[in-house]
Design an enzyme around this catalytic site. Structure first.
Site: not given
Length: 154
Positions: A69, A72
């Site tokens: 991600c 993230c």
């Protein structure tokens, strides 16, 4: 006479009673001797997540993320910086949703990054999307303030 707080060791997972009149930031685990706080988020597996959120008297802020991600990965340094600010007021955990799919499923995680705030074993706040350090700290403290105000109103 002072009371005690329950603080879960980030190393061995033992629950420690820390007097409320003593600074938790310098506390050491009675079982393994590790520092209870180091100013960094704790990488948590399912067992550590359960112990930290279920046994600790201090709030626990969880970043649910995955290595693939992009947002993230962008938020990771901000979350780490937030730990240096928020500890020992609260514990910060990182839960890898790729590795801990069962936990992420039970938590009904629909998008990442998602932050969850726990107090006394219950989720009191949830937000999705990447945030910077100031936003993370502000959101977490705001959620605690709202929860405290709601508790006083009842």
């Amino acid at each position: 006479m002072s009371g005690n707080r329950q603080i879960v060791c980030p190393g061995c997972g033992a629950t420690n009673r820390v007097p409320t009149d003593k600074p938790a930031g310098v506390g050491k685990c009675g079982k393994c001797g590790n520092a209870l706080f180091n100013g960094k988020p704790l990488d948590a597996d399912a067992g550590m997540f359960s112990r930290q959120t279920g046994r600790s008297d201090i709030p626990v802020l969880v970043d649910v993320w995955a290595p693939w991600c992009g947002p993230c990965r962008m938020m990771a340094p901000s979350f780490e910086a937030a730990a240096a600010i928020l500890e020992p007021e609260m514990r910060l955990l990182k839960l890898n949703s790729e590795v801990e799919q069962g936990v992420a499923g039970r938590l009904a995680i629909r998008g990442i990054p998602t932050m969850l705030l726990y107090l006394e074993g219950s989720e009191i706040g949830r937000i999705s999307g990447a945030m910077n350090t100031q936003q993370i700290v502000g959101w977490a403290r705001d959620q605690l303030s709202k929860n405290s105000a709601a508790q006083k109103a009842t």
